[in-house]
Design an enzyme around this catalytic site. Structure first.
Site, PDB file in Angstrom:
ATOM      1  N   ASP A 173       2.257   2.675   2.566  1.00 47.04           N
ATOM      2  CA  ASP A 173       2.163   3.468   3.798  1.00 47.04           C
ATOM      3  C   ASP A 173       3.430   3.328   4.640  1.00 47.04           C
ATOM      4  O   ASP A 173       4.071   2.284   4.646  1.00 47.04           O
ATOM      5  CB  ASP A 173       0.934   3.034   4.607  1.00 47.04           C
ATOM      6  CG  ASP A 173      -0.352   3.435   3.899  1.00 47.04           C
ATOM      7  OD1 ASP A 173      -0.257   4.131   2.874  1.00 47.04           O
ATOM      8  OD2 ASP A 173      -1.425   3.051   4.370  1.00 47.04           O
ATOM      9  N   CYS A 198       0.829  -1.211   0.000  1.00 49.61           N
ATOM     10  CA  CYS A 198       0.000   0.000   0.000  1.00 49.61           C
ATOM     11  C   CYS A 198       0.865   1.263   0.000  1.00 49.61           C
ATOM     12  O   CYS A 198       0.374   2.351  -0.277  1.00 49.61           O
ATOM     13  CB  CYS A 198      -0.939   0.012   1.198  1.00 49.61           C
ATOM     14  SG  CYS A 198      -0.072   0.065   2.771  1.00 49.61           S
ATOM     15  N   CYS A 251      -2.908   5.365   5.704  1.00 51.95           N
ATOM     16  CA  CYS A 251      -4.370   5.346   5.711  1.00 51.95           C
ATOM     17  C   CYS A 251      -4.915   5.629   7.112  1.00 51.95           C
ATOM     18  O   CYS A 251      -4.174   5.644   8.096  1.00 51.95           O
ATOM     19  CB  CYS A 251      -4.861   3.989   5.230  1.00 51.95           C
ATOM     20  SG  CYS A 251      -4.627   2.708   6.458  1.00 51.95           S
ATOM     21  N   CYS A 260      -2.628  -2.898   8.481  1.00 45.85           N
ATOM     22  CA  CYS A 260      -2.290  -1.571   9.009  1.00 45.85           C
ATOM     23  C   CYS A 260      -1.849  -1.700  10.473  1.00 45.85           C
ATOM     24  O   CYS A 260      -0.934  -1.003  10.914  1.00 45.85           O
ATOM     25  CB  CYS A 260      -3.483  -0.638   8.902  1.00 45.85           C
ATOM     26  SG  CYS A 260      -4.373  -0.761   7.337  1.00 45.85           S
TER      27      CYS A 260
HETATM   28 FE1  FES Z   1      -1.636   0.172   4.234  1.00 47.88          FE
HETATM   29 FE2  FES Z   1      -3.454   0.926   5.921  1.00 47.88          FE
HETATM   30  S1  FES Z   1      -3.716   0.612   3.815  1.00 47.88           S
HETATM   31  S2  FES Z   1      -1.340   0.677   6.288  1.00 47.88           S
END
Ligand code: FES
Length: 138
Positions: free
Chosen positions: A36, A34, A59, A103
């Protein structure tokens, strides 16, 4: 409702956001899928996490889980922080949708990475919980 009230609360009013200038341990992890990124700062005195701050480029669930994770380890011992699992963070938030569990893994990993840094900086042998720790490479 997809997200619990606690998740929404920690997303909208995240606790312990920021940096610690003279942190005793800093850890940064990212999820390559993702994209992040989470950075965790720990201030440790006499084996106790006296302060803890985070920065998350990610996110809403990543923000909520890092916020809750900092709340769960603040004032606790290093050993208790070592034992914090992403599952405990999710439970404290009254759950997360299945596709958002990763996450919370990021939050657990950020703390572990910061603890690895703390042990390394102090020339201490890594305890079993983080001996083989390897954050995601991104
Ligand atoms: Fe990757 Fe939340 S979508 S940490």
């Amino acid at each position: 409702m997809l997200y619990s009230e606690k998740v929404m609360d920690h997303f909208k009013n995240p606790r312990n956001v920021g940096e610690i200038e003279d942190a005793d341990g800093v850890g940064e992890v990212g999820n390559p899928v993702c994209g992040d990124i989470m950075k965790m700062y720990l201030k440790i005195e006499n084996d106790v996490i006296v302060d803890c701050k985070f920065k998350t480029f990610g996110c809403g669930s990543a923000i909520a889980t890092s916020s809750m994770a900092t709340e769960l380890i603040k004032g606790k011992t290093v050993q208790e922080a070592l034992e914090l699992s992403n599952k405990a963070v999710v439970e404290a938030l009254d759950g997360l949708p299945a596709r958002k569990i990763h996450c919370s893994v990021l939050a657990e990993e950020a703390i572990k990475a910061a603890l690895v840094d703390y042990y390394n900086k102090n020339g201490l042998e890594l305890p079993p919980e983080i001996k083989d720790f390897k954050p995601h490479e991104d």
